[in-house]
Design a protein around this motif. Structure first.
Motif, PDB file in Angstrom:
ATOM      1  N   ALA A  95      -1.011  -3.153 -10.320  1.00  0.00           N
ATOM      2  CA  ALA A  95      -1.180  -1.878  -9.546  1.00  0.00           C
ATOM      3  C   ALA A  95      -2.329  -1.221  -9.809  1.00  0.00           C
ATOM      4  O   ALA A  95      -2.554  -1.163 -10.907  1.00  0.00           O
ATOM      5  N   VAL A  96      -3.019  -0.688  -9.035  1.00  0.00           N
ATOM      6  CA  VAL A  96      -4.155  -0.236  -8.872  1.00  0.00           C
ATOM      7  C   VAL A  96      -4.222   1.159  -7.858  1.00  0.00           C
ATOM      8  O   VAL A  96      -3.867   1.018  -6.705  1.00  0.00           O
ATOM      9  N   ALA A  97      -4.162   2.207  -8.792  1.00  0.00           N
ATOM     10  CA  ALA A  97      -4.212   3.664  -8.218  1.00  0.00           C
ATOM     11  C   ALA A  97      -5.615   4.179  -8.259  1.00  0.00           C
ATOM     12  O   ALA A  97      -6.330   4.025  -9.366  1.00  0.00           O
ATOM     13  N   PHE A  98      -5.957   4.923  -7.064  1.00  0.00           N
ATOM     14  CA  PHE A  98      -7.420   5.446  -6.868  1.00  0.00           C
ATOM     15  C   PHE A  98      -7.170   6.578  -6.113  1.00  0.00           C
ATOM     16  O   PHE A  98      -6.427   6.756  -5.219  1.00  0.00           O
ATOM     17  N   VAL A 141      -4.038   6.736  -3.295  1.00  0.00           N
ATOM     18  CA  VAL A 141      -3.592   5.339  -2.866  1.00  0.00           C
ATOM     19  C   VAL A 141      -3.518   4.603  -4.125  1.00  0.00           C
ATOM     20  O   VAL A 141      -4.021   4.475  -5.105  1.00  0.00           O
ATOM     21  N   ARG A 142      -2.307   3.543  -3.963  1.00  0.00           N
ATOM     22  CA  ARG A 142      -2.051   2.566  -4.863  1.00  0.00           C
ATOM     23  C   ARG A 142      -1.858   1.193  -3.962  1.00  0.00           C
ATOM     24  O   ARG A 142      -0.977   1.074  -3.152  1.00  0.00           O
ATOM     25  N   LEU A 143      -2.348   0.195  -4.743  1.00  0.00           N
ATOM     26  CA  LEU A 143      -2.204  -0.990  -4.082  1.00  0.00           C
ATOM     27  C   LEU A 143      -1.579  -1.912  -5.296  1.00  0.00           C
ATOM     28  O   LEU A 143      -1.839  -1.568  -6.361  1.00  0.00           O
ATOM     29  N   VAL A 144      -0.608  -2.233  -4.853  1.00  0.00           N
ATOM     30  CA  VAL A 144       0.364  -3.150  -5.741  1.00  0.00           C
ATOM     31  C   VAL A 144       0.393  -4.821  -5.476  1.00  0.00           C
ATOM     32  O   VAL A 144       0.704  -5.025  -4.253  1.00  0.00           O
ATOM     33  N   PHE A 145      -0.165  -5.546  -6.133  1.00  0.00           N
ATOM     34  CA  PHE A 145      -0.413  -6.931  -5.845  1.00  0.00           C
ATOM     35  C   PHE A 145       0.716  -7.774  -6.540  1.00  0.00           C
ATOM     36  O   PHE A 145       0.683  -7.554  -7.823  1.00  0.00           O
ATOM     37  N   ARG A 146       1.623  -8.410  -6.012  1.00  0.00           N
ATOM     38  CA  ARG A 146       2.745  -9.099  -6.721  1.00  0.00           C
ATOM     39  C   ARG A 146       2.132 -10.581  -6.949  1.00  0.00           C
ATOM     40  O   ARG A 146       2.186 -11.718  -5.991  1.00  0.00           O
ATOM     41  N   THR A 147       1.568 -10.654  -8.089  1.00  0.00           N
ATOM     42  CA  THR A 147       0.764 -11.822  -8.659  1.00  0.00           C
ATOM     43  C   THR A 147       1.685 -13.023  -9.208  1.00  0.00           C
ATOM     44  O   THR A 147       1.066 -14.011  -9.243  1.00  0.00           O
ATOM     45  N   LEU A 177       0.837  -1.118   0.110  1.00  0.00           N
ATOM     46  CA  LEU A 177       0.134  -0.057   0.029  1.00  0.00           C
ATOM     47  C   LEU A 177       1.057   1.208   0.059  1.00  0.00           C
ATOM     48  O   LEU A 177       1.769   1.173   0.791  1.00  0.00           O
ATOM     49  N   SER A 178       0.568   2.202  -0.970  1.00  0.00           N
ATOM     50  CA  SER A 178       1.456   3.387  -0.999  1.00  0.00           C
ATOM     51  C   SER A 178       0.454   4.549  -1.056  1.00  0.00           C
ATOM     52  O   SER A 178      -0.927   4.268  -1.315  1.00  0.00           O
ATOM     53  N   GLU A 202       5.391  12.253  -4.851  1.00  0.00           N
ATOM     54  CA  GLU A 202       5.929  10.975  -5.044  1.00  0.00           C
ATOM     55  C   GLU A 202       5.172   9.774  -4.202  1.00  0.00           C
ATOM     56  O   GLU A 202       4.578  10.355  -3.158  1.00  0.00           O
ATOM     57  N   TRP A 203       4.941   8.711  -4.691  1.00  0.00           N
ATOM     58  CA  TRP A 203       4.398   7.597  -3.865  1.00  0.00           C
ATOM     59  C   TRP A 203       5.366   7.203  -2.720  1.00  0.00           C
ATOM     60  O   TRP A 203       6.485   7.305  -2.859  1.00  0.00           O
ATOM     61  N   VAL A 204       4.679   7.219  -1.634  1.00  0.00           N
ATOM     62  CA  VAL A 204       5.385   6.735  -0.224  1.00  0.00           C
ATOM     63  C   VAL A 204       4.704   5.491   0.305  1.00  0.00           C
ATOM     64  O   VAL A 204       3.391   5.183   0.291  1.00  0.00           O
ATOM     65  N   VAL A 205       5.576   4.567   0.455  1.00  0.00           N
ATOM     66  CA  VAL A 205       5.093   3.043   0.524  1.00  0.00           C
ATOM     67  C   VAL A 205       4.792   3.272   2.481  1.00  0.00           C
ATOM     68  O   VAL A 205       5.688   3.451   3.301  1.00  0.00           O
ATOM     69  N   LEU A 206       3.390   2.716   2.381  1.00  0.00           N
ATOM     70  CA  LEU A 206       2.899   2.788   3.711  1.00  0.00           C
ATOM     71  C   LEU A 206       3.079   1.439   4.574  1.00  0.00           C
ATOM     72  O   LEU A 206       3.252   1.376   5.945  1.00  0.00           O
ATOM     73  N   GLY A 207       3.026   0.315   3.918  1.00  0.00           N
ATOM     74  CA  GLY A 207       3.215  -0.988   4.513  1.00  0.00           C
ATOM     75  C   GLY A 207       2.795  -2.049   3.353  1.00  0.00           C
ATOM     76  O   GLY A 207       2.455  -1.644   2.289  1.00  0.00           O
ATOM     77  N   ALA A 208       2.988  -3.271   3.983  1.00  0.00           N
ATOM     78  CA  ALA A 208       2.776  -4.349   2.988  1.00  0.00           C
ATOM     79  C   ALA A 208       2.107  -5.495   3.993  1.00  0.00           C
ATOM     80  O   ALA A 208       2.349  -5.343   5.050  1.00  0.00           O
TER      81      ALA A 208
END
Length: 136
Positions: A108-111, A69-75, A32-33, A41-47
């Motif tokens: 990657a999903v940004a919203f 916010v951006r969610l990156v799913f490492r699929t 989550l960024s 710039e995107w800041v990583v908040l946690g994983a």
């Protein structure tokens, strides 16, 4: 992750469903960024990683002033090409990439977010496609 929000923060949750087998996707790493606007710039908040129910239970709340916010799913470790015909049963457990890699190694999903709102953004995943939406 808390589902409580204040007037100055938003909250985010997600889950992943494997639509090729009709079950939750366990073990998908999610990052989550956040950023304050489109030029920041995107800041990583946690994983986190999805659990047996396909949900991430511990994503942090975005900080005050977050606009996107951006969610990156490492699929890649989960969705890898399955060499068996589609008519054969497929495993419920994650598939290893086997060197062939995945068509979508990450999603990657940004919203945009607004303070005081909760955003549930599920990922519907299969080996060669995905879909996201704002849930409830």
């Amino acid at each position: 992750m808390s589902t409580e929000t204040t007037a100055t923060t938003a909250s985010v949750s997600t889950h992943v469903l494997d639509t090729s087998i009709g079950r939750p996707a366990e073990g998908v790493p999610v990052t989550l960024s956040a950023r304050s606007g489109p030029e920041a710039e995107w800041v990583v908040l946690g994983a986190s990683s999805t659990g047996p129910d396909g949900r991430c239970a511990d994503l942090p709340e975005p900080p005050e002033g977050t606009a996107q916010v951006r969610l990156v799913f490492r699929t890649e470790a989960y969705v890898a090409p399955d060499p068996r015909p589609a008519t054969e049963a497929r495993p419920a457990a994650p598939r290893e990439s086997g060197g062939g890699g995945a068509f979508f190694p990450e999603v990657a999903v940004a919203f945009a977010v607004a303070a005081g709102e909760h955003y549930h953004v599920p990922l519907l995943l299969n080996p060669f496609g995905y879909s996201v939406y704002r849930g409830s």
